[in-house]
Structures are given as structure tokens and as C-alpha cells.
Scaffold this active site. Structure first.
Site, PDB file in Angstrom:
ATOM      1  N   ASN A   8      74.892  20.964 -48.325  1.00 25.56           N
ATOM      2  CA  ASN A   8      75.576  21.915 -47.445  1.00 25.56           C
ATOM      3  C   ASN A   8      76.459  21.114 -46.508  1.00 25.56           C
ATOM      4  OD1 ASN A   8      76.369  23.865 -45.666  1.00 25.56           O
ATOM      5  ND2 ASN A   8      74.319  24.350 -44.892  1.00 25.56           N
ATOM      6  N   LYS A  10      78.520  22.137 -44.418  1.00 24.52           N
ATOM      7  CA  LYS A  10      78.703  22.835 -43.131  1.00 24.52           C
ATOM      8  C   LYS A  10      80.184  22.770 -42.714  1.00 24.52           C
ATOM      9  CE  LYS A  10      73.845  22.175 -42.112  1.00 24.52           C
ATOM     10  NZ  LYS A  10      72.777  22.019 -41.110  1.00 24.52           N
ATOM     11  N   HIS A  95      71.220  31.116 -43.543  1.00 27.12           N
ATOM     12  CA  HIS A  95      70.945  29.816 -42.921  1.00 27.12           C
ATOM     13  C   HIS A  95      70.662  30.049 -41.436  1.00 27.12           C
ATOM     14  CE1 HIS A  95      71.492  25.772 -41.410  1.00 27.12           C
ATOM     15  NE2 HIS A  95      71.378  25.333 -42.648  1.00 27.12           N
ATOM     16  N   GLU A  97      71.629  28.605 -38.932  1.00 26.61           N
ATOM     17  CA  GLU A  97      72.834  28.527 -38.085  1.00 26.61           C
ATOM     18  C   GLU A  97      73.611  29.841 -38.134  1.00 26.61           C
ATOM     19  OE1 GLU A  97      74.234  24.899 -39.844  1.00 26.61           O
ATOM     20  OE2 GLU A  97      72.573  23.826 -38.894  1.00 26.61           O
ATOM     21  N   GLU A 165      63.674  25.943 -44.460  1.00 28.26           N
ATOM     22  CA  GLU A 165      64.285  25.011 -43.513  1.00 28.26           C
ATOM     23  C   GLU A 165      63.717  25.267 -42.124  1.00 28.26           C
ATOM     24  OE1 GLU A 165      68.346  23.512 -45.157  1.00 28.26           O
ATOM     25  OE2 GLU A 165      68.621  25.082 -43.675  1.00 28.26           O
ATOM     26  N   GLY A 171      68.965  18.653 -38.777  1.00 27.20           N
ATOM     27  CA  GLY A 171      69.895  17.775 -38.059  1.00 27.20           C
ATOM     28  C   GLY A 171      69.253  16.993 -36.930  1.00 27.20           C
ATOM     29  N   SER A 210      66.624  17.399 -42.382  1.00 31.35           N
ATOM     30  CA  SER A 210      66.615  15.935 -42.269  1.00 31.35           C
ATOM     31  C   SER A 210      66.130  15.229 -43.534  1.00 31.35           C
ATOM     32  CB  SER A 210      65.785  15.496 -41.049  1.00 31.35           C
ATOM     33  OG  SER A 210      66.372  15.990 -39.858  1.00 31.35           O
TER      34      SER A 210
HETATM   35  O1  LIG Z   1      71.518  23.278 -44.953  1.00 33.53           O
HETATM   36  C1  LIG Z   1      71.062  22.177 -44.656  1.00 33.53           C
HETATM   37  C2  LIG Z   1      70.144  22.028 -43.568  1.00 33.53           C
HETATM   38  O2  LIG Z   1      70.504  22.751 -42.453  1.00 33.53           O
HETATM   39  C3  LIG Z   1      69.634  20.649 -43.294  1.00 33.53           C
HETATM   40  O3  LIG Z   1      70.532  19.906 -42.531  1.00 33.53           O
HETATM   41  P1  LIG Z   1      70.187  18.348 -42.259  1.00 33.53           P
HETATM   42  O4  LIG Z   1      69.895  17.752 -43.589  1.00 33.53           O
HETATM   43  O5  LIG Z   1      71.407  17.806 -41.611  1.00 33.53           O
HETATM   44  O6  LIG Z   1      68.976  18.359 -41.374  1.00 33.53           O
END
Ligand SMILES: O=C[C@H](O)COP(=O)(O)O
Length: 248
Positions: A8, A10, A95, A97, A165, A171, A210
Site C-alpha cells: 500500500n 498510500k 483501511h 486511515e 491491521e 507506521g 510495521s
Molecule cells: O496498509 C498498510 C498498513 O497501514 C501498514 O503500514 P506500515 O507497514 O507502514 O505500518
């Protein structure tokens, strides 16, 4: 079914970054032999160019969201059909977010998942508890409620992916323990049995939060873990590839 490793991206990078990353993944994929399916989900404006680069590579392309309507007066939104038309196979929905930034609740996520399915996309439905919910001992109840509310009832198992998640792990560099992951995924599987029936065993449940090369192998080896949804580490081809090659 093979594990799915989904990146992803983002809201990161410009077009040149996206195409360079896609070219790098294409070159790595040419060697073949991966034990998993690979998917990347670029920002909307980059989907077309990335899909063109990856079209013959075996690396799939997905969206990060879509509207629940097929078309119409929804300024700033995109439809499942538009994603499909650009070469997408999957779309991430719900998600945390999106749930936090855009107030999306379970009913909205389910409506989007139904629209995505109607457009020929495979929805990746995201669920996960906050740090406060985990501290209050409600993690499994929250996860169960989100799965029940967000996943369309009676759908074919091969047309669905669920991603666990935990919000506090996204993150932050703070990864859920393998035990936390196994417990959450087992609960998701239990709820899916009620929604999908016999095919529930086939639904891939991804872990996200993460994930990086150093922890991917242990996480991917947990019971009921069918892949990963990777954020930050998917922006570097080397790291994303190292995670992909960690699949059992
Ligand atoms: O969609 C992916 C997740 O929100 C994980 O993000 P991350 O790997 O940066 O923690």
C-alpha cells in the site's frame, strides 16, 4: 491458495517514483519463482502508468479505495469500474486511515465492498483495533464487530481478502507479537465461517502493521496468516521483495 503480499503505497511519491518502483519490481519478478502473489496499490494518478509497466509481469495492481456508487455526482471519488478499467484486480477498503480521516464506518465499508465486487474487483477489507481498545481488553470484540459489519454476506471466498491491521502498529515500528497476530486471525476466521460458510478456510487473512524484512518470516509463518499488507516497507523494492521472498 498462495499467500498475497500487498504493498500500500498510500499518498507517497510522485509519478517518477512510482514508475521507477514499478520498473524495479518488474525486473525482479522476471526471474519468477515467487511463492506468493504480489500486488501494489499506488496513489490514483499513478495507477495507469504503473499498471502499464507491470502488465506482463505477474505483479497485480490495486486501488486504495473506491466509492460505493457505480458513477455519478461524487466529486473527488472514483468508482470500482474506473479502477478495473485502469487494470486493477483488487481494492483496499476500510483501511483505518480511511475510517479515521473520512469517517468511514462498517456499513460504508460493506457498501464499498459490494460495489467493488460488482465491478469485478477483489476487496481487501481492513479491520483492526486501536491502542485504547486493546488496552481495554476489547481487541477481539472490535475485530469481530468490524468483520461482521464490513464483509458482504454470502460472498465467494476466493473473491475476498481480509487484512488485520492493529491501528497502533501502523507506521509505528511497533509490530504485533506473533501470538497477538495468531489470536486475531483465528478470531477473524471464526467470524468468517459464519459469513462465508465452508469456503471461509480459503479466505486469505493478511497481517499489516510495521511489516519489514526482519519480521516478515516469523509473521507469515503464523497460523491463519495468508500474507501481508505492507505500507512503508513497500516503497523500497528491495525491502518489498525481501518480504515477498519470506513467504512460506
Ligand atoms: O496498509 C498498510 C498498513 O497501514 C501498514 O503500514 P506500515 O507497514 O507502514 O505500518
Amino acid at each position: 491458495m498462495k499467500p498475497l503480499i500487498a504493498g500500500n503505497w498510500k499518498m507517497n511519491g510522485l509519478l517518477a517514483d512510482a514508475t521507477a518502483l514499478a520498473e524495479d519490481l518488474k525486473a525482479r519478478a522476471a526471474a519468477g519463482g515467487l511463492a506468493c502473489e504480489l500486488l501494489v496499490c499506488p496513489p490514483y494518478p499513478h495507477i495507469g502508468p504503473v499498471a502499464d509497466i507491470l502488465s506482463e509481469s505477474g505483479v497485480q495492481v490495486g486501488g486504495q479505495d473506491c466509492h460505493n456508487a457505480g458513477s455519478g455526482a461524487h466529486t473527488g471519488d472514483i468508482s470500482g469500474a474506473m479502477l478495473r478499467d485502469m487494470g486493477c484486480s483488487h481494492v483496499i477498503l476500510g483501511h483505518s486511515e480511511r475510517r479515521a480521516d473520512h469517517g468511514e464506518n462498517d456499513a460504508v465499508v460493506r457498501a464499498k465492498a459490494e460495489a467493488a465486487l460488482a465491478a469485478g474487483l477483489i476487496p481487501i477489507v481492513c479491520v483492526g483495533e486501536t491502542a485504547a481498545e486493546r488496552s481495554a481488553g476489547q481487541a477481539l470484540a472490535v475485530i469481530a464487530r468490524q468483520v461482521k459489519g464490513s464483509v458482504p454476506v454470502g460472498m465467494a471466498a476466493e473473491r475476498l481478502v481480509v487484512a488485520y491491521e492493529p491501528v497502533w502498529a501502523i507506521g509505528t515500528g511497533q509490530t504485533a507479537t506473533p501470538g497477538d497476530v495468531a489470536e486475531a486471525h483465528t478470531e477473524i476466521r471464526r467470524v468468517l465461517v459464519g459469513l462465508v460458510g465452508e469456503g471461509a478456510e480459503q479466505v486469505r487473512i493478511l497481517y499489516g502493521g510495521s511489516v519489514k524484512p526482519a519480521n516478515a518470516r516469523e509473521l507469515m509463518a503464523q497460523h491463519n496468516v495468508g500474507g501481508a499488507l505492507v505500507g512503508g516497507a513497500s516503497l523500497k523494492a528491495e525491502d518489498f521483495w525481501a518480504i515477498a521472498t519470506s513467504c512460506p
